[in-house]
Structures are given as C-alpha cells and as structure tokens.
Scaffold this active site. Structure first.
Site, PDB file in Angstrom:
ATOM      1  N   CYS A  50       0.640  -1.310  -0.108  1.00 50.51           N
ATOM      2  CA  CYS A  50       0.061   0.102   0.065  1.00 50.51           C
ATOM      3  C   CYS A  50       0.583   1.333  -0.290  1.00 50.51           C
ATOM      4  CB  CYS A  50      -0.881   0.216   1.209  1.00 50.51           C
ATOM      5  SG  CYS A  50      -1.972  -1.447   1.244  1.00 50.51           S
ATOM      6  N   HIS A 104      -1.447   6.651   2.374  1.00 50.51           N
ATOM      7  CA  HIS A 104      -1.359   5.764   3.225  1.00 50.51           C
ATOM      8  C   HIS A 104      -1.293   6.475   4.655  1.00 50.51           C
ATOM      9  CE1 HIS A 104      -0.730   2.281   5.898  1.00 50.51           C
ATOM     10  NE2 HIS A 104      -1.131   1.591   4.896  1.00 50.51           N
TER      11      HIS A 104
END
Length: 522
Positions: A50, A104
């Site tokens: 991610c 993120h």
C-alpha cells in the site's frame, strides 16, 4: 471549460471485474463506468504494497526515488521535497479533497495525509475505520472473532455502518458543496475493500454460491520459483479463522474449502465496493457534473487468490502488480454530455445485469507512476517535465510519461506496426514496459519477507512486464545507501505471457537473457 477530477482508488483490488472479462464477478457499476471509458488491460503498480505504491503514483516517482519500500518514512524529509499530483492541481486553482484511504495514513504521509501540501482541507477518514481489525465477525459458535472471512450484519457493527459506506456519504456531501459553491475540484476517494479483513454486508454472499467458486488455476508453488520470490502471507496467518487451521510455514497450503471461502468473500467484497462506486457516480449525475468531470478508477496493487500457492500481495507476479485502470473523459472517451443527461444511473448487482463492454481498450503495458502526467494533460494543465536521471533535488518532475497518446490509438494499427518489422529486438525497443519491484530480507521466506523494514532489506526484485513477457532479477541491495548491485544476482524469473499466462513455468535458467538484463538496467 475546466474539467473537475474524481479520482477513485481502491485498496488491494485486482482486475477481477466484468469489464475485464471476469465471468463470475458482478460489478455492474464499475462496468458501466468502463462502458464510457478507455480501459487499460495491462496496467501495473510500481510496488505491490500500500504505502510505497500510493506515494509512488501520487508523486509520480518510482520507489527508488521516494526511497519508500516500507511504511516508515516521509518522502519530503527522507528523499526530496517532491510535489504531489493533488498539490499540483491545488496550485492550479483546484479545491483538492481527500476522502478515505488515499495516501497511506501514518508516518509515510506525515500523519496528515500530506495536508496542507496536497489538500485544501484536512482529509476525511471514516470514524469506523478504527474498528477494522476488531472482533466483529460472528463465528459458528456465536462468539465474535477477528477473522479473515467476515460477512456481517451492518446494523450490528460499531456505529451501525462500515468505513466505505461513510466515505461514499462524505464524498457525495462534498460533491454537493462543490456544486453549490461552483468550485472546480480534484476529489480523491479511497475505498478500503477488498483489503483484508474481507468484511462486507452479508447479503453479498448470495451473489456467489460456494458451488460456483473454483480454486486458482495454479494453486501450487511453481517448481522453478526461486524461494526469494515467494511471499508467505503472514498477515493472513494472523487472523483468527486462519490461525485455527494451523497451516505450516511458509508454504501452507490452505485447505481447499477455505481457499474457496476466501475467493468467495473477495468477490463479495468487490460487489459491495461496486455498489459504493455506483452510488458515488450516480451522485455525480445528480449534481449535474458528469459532463464536466474526468473520472479515474484504479487500485494501489492487486492481490493473490491462491495462485502460486500465495495469498495477499507482496510479490512481483501479475496477480499482485496488475491493477484495473480506466479513464472517463467527457468529450474524449464519450461524446459530450448534454445538460441533465444521466451517464451513471445506479445499477443494482442483485438485479438483472446488462453486459457492458469498455468504450475503448488498450493492451499497452502502462504504469501507475504515469497517473500524475496523464491527469495533468487531460485537465489541460502543463504536463510536469520528465525527471533527470537523479531528481532528489527537483521538486516537480515525473518519472512516468503521460499515456494520453494511447487513448485513441486503435489496437489494429499497433499490430501492423509490429508485424512490419524484421529485427525482433529492434521492434521490442519501441514497446512500452512496466516496472515493478519488491524487497526481501533474505533468500528464503521468513517471518518478515512480506514487509521487511528498510534496514532489513538485503535483496530487491526488479521486474519488467511487456505485452510478451515478465522478467525479474533478484539482486543484492544495500539499504544504507539505497543502492542495488546488479552484478550480484541471487535469482531470476522469466515467463512468456502467450504460452504461460499464469506465470507458472520459469524459463530463466534455460534462456539466454542478456537482452532482458540490458533492458532492465536502462
């Protein structure tokens, strides 16, 4: 006329969607978007995890330039003060808004999702996000667990809702505010599902009877897969339902019936996601902005569903690096939209599903690192310059070329060019290449192979994908100065797409690969 941008990014979504030819998955709203869009069938993330992937495509720089391969550093401090795509739109008069998981969260975006650089107002996070890994899944015994497979009754959830439902509601609220204030916007909406746990409203299971669910076509670890290439799916092993199976480390395998349940729940989570995307696009119609808004739909990376005996992401295989990517551009991918015309009426996945095909399709290998320059070009902004070889000191440049040039090139024309060519390698050079990479702490799978911290990285797998092959070399890496030694190759992989689409037969050792090696060094 200025175009708004609606940028939809999904967590861990591989292209198992109707518009990508999947016969099982019901995704009528995303398919409807595709039917008005140019759809890229070979789009790849730069690292299949991610935070590194998101920082890469939001800055337009590769992981070796952001120097983020894990979750624990902020590029502006640690690599260079790079401008981001939303920051560039903000500097060009757009109101930039972030809803859900776009950057993120955490140190990799300075605990602020890079606000105030990237966003006009503080980013929105759903209040129920904090329960994501709590014990909210009811087991057969009636008790609550933190399971991987987690169909739920939404009314029983903390707050009586789920994060993606909250994100959709907020995004719709913001669309109405932008409409009322007549402000041009760049709205990024980040959806969580199908990221694990596979928690979704239980009614979506009805769409996928277990009898219809097959195993992956290649649920075994390939014989010639170098051990450094394998990811041992640690995050899955930590869930209560998987823990109870006592699966051996590192290769498993998971029991067949449980593999089917994971696949079933991944699909159900996609249909739940699809309803949220449908509601969001329907709201774009409601505020009358479908004719003046570019819509981009993509994911941060893919997810293995048992292929090669692997689960999760954390690898260089197509299943982990390939993502859906489509662009809806009014007047370009479709004819211009007249006032009041509905482009995205909500489609119920439980109802009769029309089969919709993409408006245009490109098979070119493209990379998410190109998003920054592509969106700038589509919005009529000046395209940021290409970065010099080392660009740590350059605030605004990009390492991904705009792919707008592929929007209306018909595939037939491309074929002709390819055939009218005698010298194979000469032709090869013209074709686009997508690069991905993945770090490992050791040559064999260990507890931190999936997500090694920077200081523990010893090997980097550099991978390139063209329309014809995927080639990967695993080389010695020095985390203290971020350098790779291509003289010290630990292992290699080569898969030919036409004869081996699932990447099961590594022919690296019986092929001369000087040509590929030269190309990856570029």
């Amino acid at each position: 006329d200025d175009m708004n941008v609606l940028f939809i990014v999904v967590d861990d979504l591989r292209p198992v969607l109707g518009c990508y030819g999947d016969k099982l998955v019901k995704s009528p709203n995303i398919d409807q978007l595709a039917s008005q869009s140019i759809v890229f069938s070979n789009a790849y993330a730069q690292q299949a995890v991610c935070a590194p992937s998101r920082v890469s495509f939001l800055t337009g720089r590769r992981p070796d330039t952001t120097r983020l391969y894990d979750f624990y550093s902020y590029w502006r401090v640690h690599a260079g003060n790079y401008s981001t795509m939303p920051q560039y739109f903000k500097e060009n008069g757009y109101v930039t808004l972030s809803v859900g998981k776009v950057f993120h969260p955490g140190v990799s975006s300075n605990y602020s999702d890079d606000y105030p650089y990237s966003w006009s107002t503080p980013p929105f996070h759903p209040s129920t996000e904090k329960y994501e890994n709590d014990k909210t899944c009811r087991g057969k015994d009636g008790k609550l667990y933190a399971n991987l497979v987690c169909p739920v009754d939404v009314t029983e959830m903390p707050g009586g809702t789920l994060p993606d439902i909250q994100s959709t509601e907020e995004a719709i609220r913001l669309l109405n505010v932008m409409k009322a204030n007549k402000q041009k916007f760049f709205l990024a909406v980040g959806y969580h599902k199908p990221h694990i746990p596979l928690r979704y409203p239980q009614e979506f299971l009805k769409l996928y009877p277990l009898d219809n669910i097959t195993l992956a076509p290649d649920p075994w670890v390939p014989e010639k897969l170098p051990s450094v290439a394998y990811n041992p799916w640690m995050d899955i092993r930590q869930r209560d339902d998987v823990k109870a199976l006592n699966v051996s480390f590192p290769y498993g395998p998971l029991p067949d019936d449980f593999q089917r349940q994971i696949r079933q729940s991944y699909y159900a989570a996609i249909s739940y996601l699809d309803t949220q995307v449908g509601l969001l696009l329907n709201a774009l119609d409601d505020v009358g902005l479908s004719g003046r808004t570019i819509v981009v739909f993509t994911a941060d990376h893919g997810w293995s569903l048992g292929e090669h005996g692997e689960w999760a992401k954390y690898s260089n295989f197509d299943v982990a690096t390939r993502v859906p990517l489509m662009f809806y551009v009014p007047g370009v991918t479709t004819s211009s939209v007249s006032q009041g015309e509905r482009v995205f009426p909500y489609r119920d996945p439980f109802g009769h599903i029309l089969s919709l095909v993409p408006k245009g399709r490109s098979k070119k290998a493209v990379e998410l690192v190109s998003l920054f320059s592509t969106l700038a070009e589509l919005a009529g902004l000046q395209v940021p310059p290409t970065c010099p070889q080392t660009s740590f000191h350059v605030a605004r440049c990009t390492e991904g070329a705009s792919i707008v040039r592929y929007f209306n090139a018909s595939e037939e024309k491309v074929e002709e060019e390819k055939n009218g060519c005698d010298d194979t390698y000469g032709c090869f050079n013209e074709e686009p290449v997508a690069f991905s990479q993945y770090p490992r702490p050791a040559d064999t799978p260990q507890w931190n192979s999936d997500k090694p911290k920077l200081k523990d990285i010893r090997i980097m797998g550099y991978s390139m994908r063209t329309i014809d092959y995927r080639y990967t070399v695993w080389v010695r890496f020095y985390p203290n100065n971020f350098s790779a030694n291509f003289e010290d190759v630990h292992a290699g992989e080569l898969y030919m797409v036409e004869t081996d689409p699932n990447q099961d037969y590594n022919i690296y050792n019986n092929t001369s690969h000087g040509f590929f090696f030269k190309k990856i060094l570029r």
